[in-house]
Motif scaffolding. Sequence first.
Motif, PDB file in Angstrom:
ATOM      1  N   LEU A   9       0.830  -1.198   0.000  1.00  0.00           N
ATOM      2  CA  LEU A   9       0.000   0.000   0.000  1.00  0.00           C
ATOM      3  C   LEU A   9       0.862   1.245   0.000  1.00  0.00           C
ATOM      4  CD1 LEU A   9      -2.655  -1.037   2.642  1.00  0.00           C
ATOM      5  CD2 LEU A   9      -2.853  -1.163   0.186  1.00  0.00           C
ATOM      6  N   ARG A  10       0.356   2.270  -0.669  1.00  0.00           N
ATOM      7  CA  ARG A  10       1.001   3.575  -0.637  1.00  0.00           C
ATOM      8  C   ARG A  10      -0.065   4.586  -0.242  1.00  0.00           C
ATOM      9  NH1 ARG A  10       3.291   6.031  -6.058  1.00  0.00           N
ATOM     10  NH2 ARG A  10       1.109   5.680  -6.530  1.00  0.00           N
ATOM     11  N   ALA A  15      -3.191  10.712   7.221  1.00  0.00           N
ATOM     12  CA  ALA A  15      -2.025  10.387   8.037  1.00  0.00           C
ATOM     13  C   ALA A  15      -2.310   9.167   8.907  1.00  0.00           C
ATOM     14  CB  ALA A  15      -1.651  11.583   8.907  1.00  0.00           C
ATOM     15  N   PRO A  16      -2.479   7.974   8.290  1.00  0.00           N
ATOM     16  CA  PRO A  16      -2.696   6.786   9.122  1.00  0.00           C
ATOM     17  C   PRO A  16      -1.392   6.346   9.777  1.00  0.00           C
ATOM     18  CG  PRO A  16      -2.586   6.166   6.827  1.00  0.00           C
ATOM     19  CD  PRO A  16      -2.531   7.662   6.865  1.00  0.00           C
ATOM     20  N   ASP A  17      -1.531   5.762  10.963  1.00  0.00           N
ATOM     21  CA  ASP A  17      -0.312   5.266  11.612  1.00  0.00           C
ATOM     22  C   ASP A  17      -0.014   3.845  11.109  1.00  0.00           C
ATOM     23  OD1 ASP A  17      -2.370   3.964  12.825  1.00  0.00           O
ATOM     24  OD2 ASP A  17      -1.721   4.364  14.886  1.00  0.00           O
ATOM     25  N   ALA A  23      -3.257  -3.238   9.646  1.00  0.00           N
ATOM     26  CA  ALA A  23      -4.581  -3.858   9.752  1.00  0.00           C
ATOM     27  C   ALA A  23      -5.267  -3.897   8.394  1.00  0.00           C
ATOM     28  CB  ALA A  23      -5.433  -3.089  10.761  1.00  0.00           C
ATOM     29  N   LEU A  24      -5.162  -2.837   7.632  1.00  0.00           N
ATOM     30  CA  LEU A  24      -5.753  -2.796   6.296  1.00  0.00           C
ATOM     31  C   LEU A  24      -5.083  -3.811   5.367  1.00  0.00           C
ATOM     32  CD1 LEU A  24      -7.799  -1.426   4.490  1.00  0.00           C
ATOM     33  CD2 LEU A  24      -6.083   0.276   3.929  1.00  0.00           C
TER      34      LEU A  24
END
Length: 69
Positions: A9-10, A15-17, A23-24
């Motif tokens: 993923l990019r 601003a997810p940690d 988890a995603l």
Amino acid sequence: MADAFTPRLRVLSGAPDEAEIEALRQVLGELARKEHLKSTIDPDRWGRPDDYFSPRPFNPRAFSAVPYH
């Protein structure tokens, strides 16, 4: 742990940690694994071991419209 089903993923915005990103990745990887298993199962189910122990439902009126019984 990365395998063929775990996506890379990019983050483009927000601003997810790291915990949210991981988890995603895990959820998307599990969905990809399940979809792959669905596509590899033989659709006609011929010779499946679970067919021996679970009888198929039977409808005695399924062919009542046939004039020659």
